[in-house]
Scaffold this active site. Structure first.
Site, PDB file in Angstrom:
ATOM      1  N   HIS A 132     -34.190  54.502 -37.150  1.00  0.00           N
ATOM      2  CA  HIS A 132     -34.177  55.360 -35.739  1.00  0.00           C
ATOM      3  C   HIS A 132     -32.475  55.558 -35.079  1.00  0.00           C
ATOM      4  CE1 HIS A 132     -36.081  57.237 -32.447  1.00  0.00           C
ATOM      5  NE2 HIS A 132     -35.198  56.824 -31.542  1.00  0.00           N
ATOM      6  N   TYR A 141     -30.755  58.524 -20.955  1.00  0.00           N
ATOM      7  CA  TYR A 141     -29.919  57.368 -21.043  1.00  0.00           C
ATOM      8  C   TYR A 141     -28.712  57.587 -20.659  1.00  0.00           C
ATOM      9  CZ  TYR A 141     -33.690  56.961 -24.417  1.00  0.00           C
ATOM     10  OH  TYR A 141     -35.027  56.921 -25.104  1.00  0.00           O
ATOM     11  N   SER A 151     -35.134  61.784 -30.290  1.00  0.00           N
ATOM     12  CA  SER A 151     -35.902  60.737 -29.691  1.00  0.00           C
ATOM     13  C   SER A 151     -36.566  61.214 -28.344  1.00  0.00           C
ATOM     14  CB  SER A 151     -35.274  59.084 -29.673  1.00  0.00           C
ATOM     15  OG  SER A 151     -36.345  58.086 -29.440  1.00  0.00           O
ATOM     16  N   TYR A 152     -36.278  60.453 -27.295  1.00  0.00           N
ATOM     17  CA  TYR A 152     -36.831  61.004 -25.820  1.00  0.00           C
ATOM     18  C   TYR A 152     -36.107  62.544 -25.777  1.00  0.00           C
ATOM     19  CZ  TYR A 152     -38.172  60.903 -21.100  1.00  0.00           C
ATOM     20  OH  TYR A 152     -38.853  61.227 -19.964  1.00  0.00           O
ATOM     21  N   TRP A 154     -37.753  48.786 -24.531  1.00  0.00           N
ATOM     22  CA  TRP A 154     -37.378  50.145 -24.073  1.00  0.00           C
ATOM     23  C   TRP A 154     -37.878  50.089 -22.502  1.00  0.00           C
ATOM     24  CZ3 TRP A 154     -39.632  54.553 -21.323  1.00  0.00           C
ATOM     25  CH2 TRP A 154     -38.864  55.565 -21.423  1.00  0.00           C
ATOM     26  N   ASP A 192     -37.532  55.485 -39.884  1.00  0.00           N
ATOM     27  CA  ASP A 192     -37.365  55.690 -38.315  1.00  0.00           C
ATOM     28  C   ASP A 192     -38.847  55.475 -37.843  1.00  0.00           C
ATOM     29  OD1 ASP A 192     -36.917  56.699 -35.860  1.00  0.00           O
ATOM     30  OD2 ASP A 192     -37.696  58.804 -36.729  1.00  0.00           O
TER      31      ASP A 192
END
Length: 560
Positions: free
Chosen positions: A284, A42, A113-114, A161, A255
């Site tokens: 989240h 990101y 997350s990722y 996303w 989440d």
């Protein structure tokens, strides 16, 4: 302490020659220092990355911090393919970071997350210098929250996303053609902004038209169906025994990856590893104390943690114990810290799930009742019509979608007023009932088509009659038309005390759109289905077919 030094875009060459770049924060004074590494797609200077791993605070605690753009993103070279290279690039990056000037050879990883999953992938690759990981709000099985849930596509997160990540891809693709770049970005933004106003409804959902229009890599659902073996590139489930590291896992009850966090923790404990777990009432991207319509009290805020100090500080304390070069704090054998909603209190435990929780049936009954007593005689089945072109709209929950859809507990009055939503409610409770653990619904149901979905939602109805969602789930089924069958809906896990005077409520329906894609009731594959049919649904509740929700009820503690 001497001034912290920051070096930007430090190159790291991967095994295939691709160069990834990272910002490196070194503490002032003499090293060497342990390294905290985060690998994210990101942008390594984005506010979220800096907030999650405050590099200056970490450097003041005598950690070297490395924030790296993953392959094909921002300052790093290569082609952007979600997940594909994270295991091998993770291995190479850990080894590179451990050998940086000033590093002491020990690396820990942190992120959400990722970039929670990039930690797991690196750990699975087993670089010898990696000593600990602290993944936040990330999954275990991608087909349980990332790509699909109960067989339905996680369209709510997949669409925005993939489109959002496409911006950097288009800028790279058209970097030498400004006119084409402006046009392509304009079309991308138009599709992203238009999701809530109809874009989510494009068909087929399993071959989403917006991704085709822009020729973009998608979150991974479509590729995982074409290449099942490729799905291993971000799957943690089934591989925990390969990770011989301590873990510090953080999740939230609202989440999108609630259950994945819990599953990762329990699997690591089962494998005999040191594992710490914190579960807040958070969504989240929101770890504050107001989630959805509910203020859980300032103690719920991750900056406060009920007088324990900021979450980031707790993580750094843990890293000091596991990889720190300074004096260790108390020994860490792993612990569990849960936020119990309803009473709005943090509670320390030694295990998850709680062995003292008792699975308790609450039966769906005639006239919208919800009782612990099962039906003693046959009761009339409940019926409704499910039209995929008029689905039940997503209203709150454990979700991450376009900004029009808020996560968390929201007023359910509009949902419950619909004719295609069945509602079952207890009498007002005479005492508190705590539900902490995994929730499931067992539905005996029938449809008149070859396929349909069943959605169940647990709600808390307050003393004013306001119903708010707690947790929910979906299951996509193949069916013999008009033949009753038993279906289990996994509502994942929660921790909430239903207070005296409140009521427990269960919703049953067949859609939650656009969180999950619509079942068109035809049985056609999602990658090609574009024609819908109306389904006539039945839910049974009689002695032979006792539809119910199963709640893990925690007995009240007895005073000594």
């Amino acid at each position: 302490m001497a001034e912290i030094q920051v070096e930007f875009d430090v190159p790291a060459e991967m095994r295939d020659g691709t160069v990834l770049r990272a910002d490196v924060y070194r503490p002032g004074g003499a090293g060497p220092w342990p390294v905290l590494l985060s690998r994210l797609p990101y942008g390594k200077q984005m506010a979220l990355a800096i907030a999650l791993l405050d590099p200056l605070a970490a450097a003041r605690r005598r950690f070297m911090v490395v924030l790296q753009d993953t392959r094909g993103r921002f300052a790093s070279e290569g082609e952007w393919e979600p997940w594909t290279y994270e295991e091998s690039d993770g291995y190479d990056t850990v080894r590179w970071a451990a050998a940086l000037s000033g590093a002491n050879g020990s690396v820990g990883m942190i992120g959400a997350s990722y970039f929670g999953n990039t930690q797991w992938m690196a750990a699975l690759s087993k670089p010898p210098e990696l000593k600990a990981i602290a993944p936040m709000v990330t999954w275990s099985e991608p087909d349980d929250g990332l790509w699909t849930r109960g067989g339905a596509i996680e369209l709510g997160i997949t669409a925005p996303w993939s489109l959002m990540m496409g911006a950097d891809a288009l800028m790279r693709r058209h970097s030498t053609d400004p006119a084409t770049l402006v046009s392509s970005l304009g079309g991308l933004v138009q599709d992203l902004d238009g999701l809530a106003d109809g874009g989510y409804g494009e068909l087929p959902a399993g071959r989403f038209p917006a991704f085709v229009r822009h020729d973009l890599p998608e979150l991974g659902y479509e590729r995982s169906r074409r290449e099942p073996e490729w799905a291993r590139s971000c799957r943690v489930a089934g591989r925990h025994d390969e990770v011989d590291l301590p873990t510090f896992q953080v999740g939230g009850w609202y989440d999108i990856f609630t259950q994945g966090t819990l599953d990762n923790f329990t699997a690591m404990r089962r494998a005999g590893r040191s594992a710490t777990l914190i579960m807040g009432p958070w969504s989240h991207t929101n770890q504050q104390h107001v989630i959805g319509d509910v203020n859980f009290g300032f103690g719920a805020n991750s900056a406060f943690m009920g007088m324990r100090g900021p979450l980031h500080g707790l993580q750094l304390d843990w890293f000091q114990r596991t990889i720190g070069d300074g004096e260790a704090l108390e020994p860490d054998t792993g612990r569990v810290l849960l936020f119990v909603m309803g009473v709005n209190q943090w509670r320390e435990e030694t295990e998850w799930p709680l062995s003292r929780a008792v699975d308790t049936d609450f039966h769906l009954r005639a006239d919208g009742r919800l009782t612990q007593e099962p039906p003693a005689v046959a009761e009339q089945a409940e019926e409704f019509t499910y039209d995929p072109m008029d689905p039940v709209p997503t209203t709150g929950g454990a979700l991450l979608m376009s900004d029009e859809f808020r996560p968390g507990p929201l007023d359910q009055r509009d949902v419950e007023a619909r004719e295609d939503v069945l509602v079952f409610t207890t009498e007002p409770l005479t005492e508190d009932i705590e539900v902490t653990g995994r929730v499931k619904a067992v539905l005996f149901a029938a449809t008149d088509g070859p396929s349909t979905d069943w959605v169940a939602r647990l709600c808390d109805v307050d003393e004013h009659g306001v119903s708010r969602n707690v947790t929910d789930g979906i299951v996509r089924v193949r069916a013999t038309p008009a033949e009753p069958a038993e279906h289990v809906v996994d509502l994942w896990s929660t921790s909430i005390a239903f207070r005296a005077g409140h009521r427990i409520r269960v919703q049953v329906t067949s859609s939650n759109f656009p969180r999950w894609d619509r079942n068109l009731n035809t049985g056609e594959p999602e990658e090609s289905a574009s024609t819908a049919r109306v389904a006539r649904q039945q839910v049974f509740h009689d002695p032979a077919r006792p539809s119910r929700i199963v709640l893990p009820v925690v007995p009240a503690r007895q005073e000594a």
